[in-house]
Design a protein around this motif. Structure first.
Motif, PDB file in Angstrom:
ATOM      1  N   ALA A 146      41.991  42.868  49.977  1.00  0.00           N
ATOM      2  CA  ALA A 146      42.003  41.785  50.958  1.00  0.00           C
ATOM      3  C   ALA A 146      40.586  41.398  51.375  1.00  0.00           C
ATOM      4  O   ALA A 146      40.275  40.234  51.579  1.00  0.00           O
ATOM      5  CB  ALA A 146      42.814  42.195  52.183  1.00  0.00           C
ATOM      6  N   ILE A 147      39.725  42.409  51.524  1.00  0.00           N
ATOM      7  CA  ILE A 147      38.334  42.152  51.890  1.00  0.00           C
ATOM      8  C   ILE A 147      37.460  42.932  50.919  1.00  0.00           C
ATOM      9  O   ILE A 147      37.681  44.127  50.706  1.00  0.00           O
ATOM     10  CB  ILE A 147      38.029  42.599  53.340  1.00  0.00           C
ATOM     11  CG1 ILE A 147      38.926  41.851  54.331  1.00  0.00           C
ATOM     12  CG2 ILE A 147      36.565  42.355  53.675  1.00  0.00           C
ATOM     13  CD1 ILE A 147      38.689  42.227  55.780  1.00  0.00           C
ATOM     14  N   ASN A 148      36.485  42.251  50.324  1.00  0.00           N
ATOM     15  CA  ASN A 148      35.632  42.917  49.343  1.00  0.00           C
ATOM     16  C   ASN A 148      34.164  42.727  49.725  1.00  0.00           C
ATOM     17  O   ASN A 148      33.707  41.605  49.913  1.00  0.00           O
ATOM     18  CB  ASN A 148      35.896  42.343  47.947  1.00  0.00           C
ATOM     19  CG  ASN A 148      35.172  43.124  46.876  1.00  0.00           C
ATOM     20  OD1 ASN A 148      35.196  44.363  46.875  1.00  0.00           O
ATOM     21  ND2 ASN A 148      34.511  42.419  45.974  1.00  0.00           N
ATOM     22  N   GLU A 152      24.348  40.596  48.643  1.00  0.00           N
ATOM     23  CA  GLU A 152      23.702  39.384  48.146  1.00  0.00           C
ATOM     24  C   GLU A 152      22.394  39.199  48.880  1.00  0.00           C
ATOM     25  O   GLU A 152      22.355  39.293  50.116  1.00  0.00           O
ATOM     26  CB  GLU A 152      24.626  38.189  48.389  1.00  0.00           C
ATOM     27  CG  GLU A 152      24.189  36.952  47.637  1.00  0.00           C
ATOM     28  CD  GLU A 152      25.142  35.802  47.871  1.00  0.00           C
ATOM     29  OE1 GLU A 152      25.914  35.489  46.978  1.00  0.00           O
ATOM     30  OE2 GLU A 152      25.099  35.224  48.972  1.00  0.00           O
ATOM     31  N   ASP A 153      21.343  38.956  48.151  1.00  0.00           N
ATOM     32  CA  ASP A 153      20.017  38.803  48.747  1.00  0.00           C
ATOM     33  C   ASP A 153      19.699  39.959  49.695  1.00  0.00           C
ATOM     34  O   ASP A 153      19.196  39.752  50.805  1.00  0.00           O
ATOM     35  CB  ASP A 153      19.905  37.473  49.509  1.00  0.00           C
ATOM     36  CG  ASP A 153      20.044  36.291  48.566  1.00  0.00           C
ATOM     37  OD1 ASP A 153      19.751  36.464  47.373  1.00  0.00           O
ATOM     38  OD2 ASP A 153      20.466  35.218  49.025  1.00  0.00           O
ATOM     39  N   ASP A 154      20.045  41.152  49.278  1.00  0.00           N
ATOM     40  CA  ASP A 154      19.789  42.364  50.069  1.00  0.00           C
ATOM     41  C   ASP A 154      20.575  42.405  51.373  1.00  0.00           C
ATOM     42  O   ASP A 154      20.236  43.154  52.279  1.00  0.00           O
ATOM     43  CB  ASP A 154      18.288  42.530  50.362  1.00  0.00           C
ATOM     44  CG  ASP A 154      17.509  42.794  49.083  1.00  0.00           C
ATOM     45  OD1 ASP A 154      18.138  43.259  48.118  1.00  0.00           O
ATOM     46  OD2 ASP A 154      16.304  42.534  49.061  1.00  0.00           O
ATOM     47  N   LYS A 155      21.586  41.569  51.500  1.00  0.00           N
ATOM     48  CA  LYS A 155      22.411  41.614  52.707  1.00  0.00           C
ATOM     49  C   LYS A 155      23.845  41.959  52.334  1.00  0.00           C
ATOM     50  O   LYS A 155      24.325  41.550  51.271  1.00  0.00           O
ATOM     51  CB  LYS A 155      22.375  40.262  53.424  1.00  0.00           C
ATOM     52  CG  LYS A 155      21.025  39.999  54.050  1.00  0.00           C
ATOM     53  CD  LYS A 155      20.863  38.560  54.451  1.00  0.00           C
ATOM     54  CE  LYS A 155      19.437  38.341  54.934  1.00  0.00           C
ATOM     55  NZ  LYS A 155      19.049  36.947  54.878  1.00  0.00           N
ATOM     56  N   VAL A 156      24.497  42.697  53.226  1.00  0.00           N
ATOM     57  CA  VAL A 156      25.892  43.044  52.963  1.00  0.00           C
ATOM     58  C   VAL A 156      26.783  41.919  53.470  1.00  0.00           C
ATOM     59  O   VAL A 156      26.783  41.604  54.656  1.00  0.00           O
ATOM     60  CB  VAL A 156      26.281  44.371  53.646  1.00  0.00           C
ATOM     61  CG1 VAL A 156      27.736  44.688  53.362  1.00  0.00           C
ATOM     62  CG2 VAL A 156      25.387  45.487  53.150  1.00  0.00           C
ATOM     63  N   ARG A 157      27.508  41.270  52.578  1.00  0.00           N
ATOM     64  CA  ARG A 157      28.441  40.205  52.958  1.00  0.00           C
ATOM     65  C   ARG A 157      29.831  40.617  52.484  1.00  0.00           C
ATOM     66  O   ARG A 157      30.004  41.625  51.823  1.00  0.00           O
ATOM     67  CB  ARG A 157      28.030  38.888  52.285  1.00  0.00           C
ATOM     68  CG  ARG A 157      26.588  38.459  52.518  1.00  0.00           C
ATOM     69  CD  ARG A 157      26.316  38.042  53.950  1.00  0.00           C
ATOM     70  NE  ARG A 157      27.273  37.061  54.445  1.00  0.00           N
ATOM     71  CZ  ARG A 157      27.143  35.743  54.290  1.00  0.00           C
ATOM     72  NH1 ARG A 157      26.094  35.271  53.655  1.00  0.00           N
ATOM     73  NH2 ARG A 157      28.041  34.919  54.773  1.00  0.00           N
ATOM     74  N   PHE A 158      30.840  39.800  52.825  1.00  0.00           N
ATOM     75  CA  PHE A 158      32.174  40.138  52.340  1.00  0.00           C
ATOM     76  C   PHE A 158      32.932  38.868  51.987  1.00  0.00           C
ATOM     77  O   PHE A 158      32.688  37.799  52.548  1.00  0.00           O
ATOM     78  CB  PHE A 158      32.943  40.970  53.366  1.00  0.00           C
ATOM     79  CG  PHE A 158      33.128  40.284  54.689  1.00  0.00           C
ATOM     80  CD1 PHE A 158      34.239  39.469  54.943  1.00  0.00           C
ATOM     81  CD2 PHE A 158      32.194  40.443  55.701  1.00  0.00           C
ATOM     82  CE1 PHE A 158      34.398  38.837  56.163  1.00  0.00           C
ATOM     83  CE2 PHE A 158      32.340  39.805  56.921  1.00  0.00           C
ATOM     84  CZ  PHE A 158      33.442  39.002  57.161  1.00  0.00           C
ATOM     85  N   ASP A 159      33.839  39.017  51.014  1.00  0.00           N
ATOM     86  CA  ASP A 159      34.746  37.936  50.631  1.00  0.00           C
ATOM     87  C   ASP A 159      36.140  38.292  51.146  1.00  0.00           C
ATOM     88  O   ASP A 159      36.514  39.463  51.178  1.00  0.00           O
ATOM     89  CB  ASP A 159      34.799  37.780  49.116  1.00  0.00           C
ATOM     90  CG  ASP A 159      33.444  37.377  48.537  1.00  0.00           C
ATOM     91  OD1 ASP A 159      32.600  36.879  49.313  1.00  0.00           O
ATOM     92  OD2 ASP A 159      33.243  37.560  47.325  1.00  0.00           O
ATOM     93  N   VAL A 160      36.891  37.263  51.536  1.00  0.00           N
ATOM     94  CA  VAL A 160      38.233  37.503  52.065  1.00  0.00           C
ATOM     95  C   VAL A 160      39.263  36.802  51.180  1.00  0.00           C
ATOM     96  O   VAL A 160      39.063  35.664  50.751  1.00  0.00           O
ATOM     97  CB  VAL A 160      38.361  36.969  53.516  1.00  0.00           C
ATOM     98  CG1 VAL A 160      39.770  37.167  54.036  1.00  0.00           C
ATOM     99  CG2 VAL A 160      37.373  37.666  54.418  1.00  0.00           C
ATOM    100  N   ALA A 161      40.355  37.508  50.894  1.00  0.00           N
ATOM    101  CA  ALA A 161      41.457  36.928  50.123  1.00  0.00           C
ATOM    102  C   ALA A 161      42.685  36.812  51.026  1.00  0.00           C
ATOM    103  O   ALA A 161      43.416  37.789  51.195  1.00  0.00           O
ATOM    104  CB  ALA A 161      41.763  37.791  48.909  1.00  0.00           C
ATOM    105  N   PRO A 162      42.905  35.629  51.649  1.00  0.00           N
ATOM    106  CA  PRO A 162      44.024  35.480  52.588  1.00  0.00           C
ATOM    107  C   PRO A 162      45.368  35.825  51.950  1.00  0.00           C
ATOM    108  O   PRO A 162      46.269  36.334  52.603  1.00  0.00           O
ATOM    109  CB  PRO A 162      43.965  33.997  52.971  1.00  0.00           C
ATOM    110  CG  PRO A 162      42.573  33.575  52.678  1.00  0.00           C
ATOM    111  CD  PRO A 162      42.121  34.394  51.527  1.00  0.00           C
ATOM    112  N   ARG A 163      45.460  35.550  50.669  1.00  0.00           N
ATOM    113  CA  ARG A 163      46.678  35.849  49.931  1.00  0.00           C
ATOM    114  C   ARG A 163      47.059  37.340  50.057  1.00  0.00           C
ATOM    115  O   ARG A 163      48.230  37.686  50.225  1.00  0.00           O
ATOM    116  CB  ARG A 163      46.404  35.484  48.483  1.00  0.00           C
ATOM    117  CG  ARG A 163      47.515  35.316  47.536  1.00  0.00           C
ATOM    118  CD  ARG A 163      48.396  34.131  47.752  1.00  0.00           C
ATOM    119  NE  ARG A 163      49.759  34.543  47.431  1.00  0.00           N
ATOM    120  CZ  ARG A 163      50.197  34.700  46.206  1.00  0.00           C
ATOM    121  NH1 ARG A 163      49.444  34.383  45.194  1.00  0.00           N
ATOM    122  NH2 ARG A 163      51.421  35.149  45.970  1.00  0.00           N
ATOM    123  N   ALA A 164      46.050  38.210  49.975  1.00  0.00           N
ATOM    124  CA  ALA A 164      46.311  39.650  50.064  1.00  0.00           C
ATOM    125  C   ALA A 164      46.763  40.027  51.482  1.00  0.00           C
ATOM    126  O   ALA A 164      47.566  40.940  51.664  1.00  0.00           O
ATOM    127  CB  ALA A 164      45.066  40.438  49.658  1.00  0.00           C
TER     128      ALA A 164
END
Lengths: 188, 636
Positions: A146-148, A152-164
């Protein structure tokens, strides 16, 4: 050429190393044990608990449960964070799990990169349990996380999958979606 | 939603987080101030961690393919060369039961010399011929974290010999291999048993020890005559780690031995086996100096010996020390470092070859610097140069320039210009055929470095979360490649030049959560010729034998939870000289995770034909037969 001689030399070198290592270990034990990356990820994971509508529990103050598979550093960080904090009045517990352990009671499950090989099975096991699966490997969103986390550019970011989220019968807050690096269309 | 420091300005709170991070190098875990920052603030904290290298590689301006641990497991590979078949940018040809010819971008040869191979930072190519004895390189594949395969020159960072590519085998940290693991494989062509145990080491560290036993059955040649290439090998080793990836200490070592069956030739001294053995010990110390800089120091010793009564009997001792300092300064990410390497060898003659002098000490020193400059937010220029000194040709310079242009978050276009060098090896200078005069072939006292000037351009994209693509075009301009002369007293010279070019591409599609498809291909053309004035009777075909193209298709399906079905098809075009017919190989695997910790799988290899040759001249070359294998993997 004497293979035996080489063999003996190998065993001797091995013994010597273990000795040297145990001495060296003392000197290095004080040095930093966990990369900054997990400190940030642990902080995120704790914050995520705030942005999900958890299904009502029988007891309003029942603890929220986090499980961690792999990455001991992550579990250690989280344990430190939850010790002094609650989420909307609910206490939070953190457990380290091994792949295959029961995940039925968990609200959030973090699966470390080192365990990404088993991700498909782990995600399958959380099906219909209302467990939010958080991961840190490129292939994870396609496997139902659901969240991964991504760096990126030495920063911790996250992607969200609403479907999950939907599949886990959880509701994701709009605020989580705005901070996310990407909102993924999600796969089947 | 509560923020205990809601009254503080955002910038101040971010600064508190940063300071805390900066000081965290010396502090134990479980401080928790970060949890009070907002999501947006967390998203803006920069981290400096070497562990991100794998993620960075996916954005590197180079033709990089990463073989994952999961891909290795699902390939059913039982040796390092078999695992390397997973990289679409490598050409892997099996020579016999345990020997392989492996290259990137052509020049494949049993004594191929343009590829740099490292296992956990230890260079495993043999300095006297600049190639790899693949039968002497083994690892417990279950403990491999990933294998990075870079096709194209990596000379600036890695050094001479990284002309056509770099293979970097990286095993898991001991902290990731706690507990016991037993892997067994047995089948029609081989048997293999491996075991590992990992636990806590004194001083808050971790260790593991492992052992491997391998038995490979002999192959037959094209007339059906059994060859004596069956192989028995044993290996033990350990690894211990203290600290994390940014600051820590690693100590590891291996010892191995192996031998073929007795080979019978109508000469004195036979029957005799090829026997190989060796041991190595490596220590690596990594330290985060501050938030922006890391220092790495590594040293190892490596002993290897090989007794091949037919060819030669080398014994080599290597000492290698290197350091690397990575720092950041405004828009610059700088890495610089240096190293010293010394090889002492004793190459006793076999029936065919000798080295003159038989013993020699060679040393190499190098100094390099690379600067990654952020020209704009989406445009990075990487400039680097390495100076490497060797005893034969003095100081060689290896410069490179790389440009990475991020078209979008998930799309990268890159280009690179590099100069790479293969410095002379002992073989080029000191070899003699036969070992005593009169010589038919002799090393060339005037042999100098082979030089490649390389241009590359590539595109990499993740157009959808379930799809990733990469394609690279390359052109190598060659000068002073190794050539021969008419016997007798044929000296090794540098009289071949020309160019090679081609394409490399691959893609991965996660079709559903249970089904992954991947495909890859390479094309290759060579325009090489003998220079005017050379009397080389063989020409460029002595440098390598390469297919025009190859492609692979893989499917990894989990038909239902706990079950795995894998299909791999590989097509390799014909090799020109000596002619090896084109072949298509089909491998299948079915795996069943009986319990979370116990997996049984059945692997079939080369299922389409009864057997095919992959390299060498008919009729004496090995036919690689069909095989079936049962795998067990048990984590305790």
């Amino acid at each position: 050429m004497s293979a035996l001689r080489v063999w003996r030399a190998g065993v001797f070198a091995f013994a010597l190393c273990m000795l040297a290592a145990s001495l060296a270990g003392r000197a290095f034990a004080q040095s930093e044990a966990n990369p900054a990356e997990y400190q940030i990820k642990a902080a995120y994971v704790f914050k995520f608990l705030n942005y999900v509508d958890w299904p009502p529990q029988s007891a309003a103050d029942a603890p929220l449960q986090i499980g961690v598979i792999g990455a001991r550093a992550m579990a250690d960080e989280l344990t430190g964070i939850v010790a002094k904090r609650t989420v909307n009045g609910r206490p939070v517990t953190v457990r380290r799990l091994r792949p295959g352990d029961a995940t039925a009671e968990l609200n959030l499950l973090f699966v470390a990169r080192s365990e990404s090989a088993r991700l498909a099975d782990i995600v399958a096991a959380t099906k219909d349990q209302g467990t939010l699966v958080v991961t840190e490997s490129a292939e994870a969103p396609a496997l139902g996380s659901a969240i991964n986390f991504v760096v990126e550019d030495d920063k911790v970011r996250f992607d969200v999958a609403p479907r999950a989220f939907e599949k886990a019968n959880l509701k994701v807050s709009a605020r989580l979606l705005t901070v996310a690096r990407k909102v993924l269309p999600g796969s089947s | 939603m509560r923020d205990s420091k809601a009254g503080l300005p955002v910038a101040l709170r971010a600064a508190i987080g940063l300071c805390w991070l900066a000081s965290s190098a010396g502090v134990s875990a479980a401080d928790d101030a970060l949890a009070d920052l907002s999501l947006e603030e967390l998203a803006n904290i920069e981290i400096t961690s070497v562990s991100r290298r794998a993620e960075r590689l996916s954005q590197a301006p180079a033709s990089v393919y990463v073989i994952t641990a999961e891909a290795i497991r699902r390939s059913g590979a039982t040796s390092l060369p078999q695992a390397l078949r997973l990289a679409p940018n490598l050409q892997v040809a099996q020579l016999d039961a345990s020997q392989y010819a492996i290259t990137a971008r052509g020049f494949n040869n049993a004594i191929g010399n343009k590829l740099l191979v490292l296992i956990d930072g230890r260079t495993v190519y043999t300095p006297f011929f600049s190639g790899v004895f693949w039968d002497q390189q083994d690892v417990l594949l279950a403990d491999v974290q990933r294998i990075e395969v870079i096709s194209g020159p990596g000379a600036t960072l890695w050094g001479a010999n990284a002309v056509n590519g770099v293979i970097n085998v990286i095993t898991r940290s001991a902290a990731e291999t706690e507990g016991a693991l037993v892997v067994g494989a047995g089948g029609s062509r081989e048997a293999r048993l491996g075991a590992r145990y990992g636990g806590a080491a004194p001083g808050d560290g971790h260790f593991r020890v492992y052992g491997l036993h391998t038995r490979r059955e002999n192959t037959s040649d094209e007339n059906g005559t059994s060859l004596s290439d069956g192989w028995d090998g044993q290996q033990i080793g350990f690894r211990a780690d203290w600290g994390g990836t940014t600051s820590g200490f690693t100590l590891q070592g291996d010892a191995y031995r192996g031998k073929t069956e007795l080979r019978n030739f109508p000469f004195p001294g036979f029957p005799a086996a090829i026997e190989a053995s060796g041991h190595n010990l490596l220590a690596r110390w990594t330290r985060r100096l501050d938030d922006e800089a890391t220092l790495r120091v590594q040293a190892y010793i490596d002993h290897s010996e090989r007794d091949d009564a037919l060819l030669y009997k080398p014994e080599v001792d290597i000492v290698d020390i290197e350091f690397q300092h990575a720092l950041r300064w405004s828009a610059h990410k700088v890495v610089w470092g240096g190293g010293y390497r010394r090889a002492s060898d004793d190459v006793q003659p076999g029936l065919f070859f000798g080295f003159r002098p038989p013993q020699r000490n060679l040393s190499w020193t190098n100094l390099f610097v690379q600067d990654e400059i952020a020209l704009q937010r989406n445009l990075d220029l990487t400039l680097g140069v390495k100076f490497e000194h060797n005893d034969y040709t003095g100081t060689e310079s290896l410069p490179s320039a790389r440009l990475a242009w991020k078209l979008a978050a998930d799309q990268l276009v890159w280009g690179a210009l590099s100069r790479a060098v293969r410095a002379p090896a002992r073989l080029d200078r000191d070899i003699r055929l036969p070992p005593n005069p009169p010589f038919i072939i002799a090393g060339g006292p005037d042999f100098v470095s082979e030089v490649a000037n390389v241009a590359e351009i590539g595109w990499r994209a993740i157009p959808r979360p379930d799809l990733s693509l990469s394609i690279t075009a390359f052109h190598h301009d060659w000068e002073r490649l190794r050539s021969g002369q008419l016997p007798p007293d044929a000296m090794v010279q540098n009289m071949i030049s020309g160019s090679t070019y081609g394409l490399e591409g691959w893609g991965v599609w996660q079709a559903t959560s249970a089904w992954r498809l991947s495909a890859g291909f390479t094309t290759f053309r060579a325009h090489l010729g003998v220079n005017a004035g050379s009397a080389d009777p063989v020409g460029p075909s002595a440098l390598g034998n390469d297919p025009d193209f190859q492609w692979t298709l893989r499917s990894s399906l989990n038909p239902w939870p706990g079950h795995e079905f894998d299909v791999a098809v590989r097509r390799v075009a014909a090799l020109p000289d000596p002619v090896v017919p084109a072949y298509t190989a089909l491998d299948l695997r079915y795996g069943w995770r009986v319990t979370p910790d116990f997996i049984v799988s059945v692997v079939g290899r080369n299922l389409l034909d009864g057997g095919h040759a992959e390299f060498g001249a008919a009729p004496g070359r090995s036919v690689i037969p069909r095989s079936v294998l049962l795998h067990l993997r048990w984590e305790l």
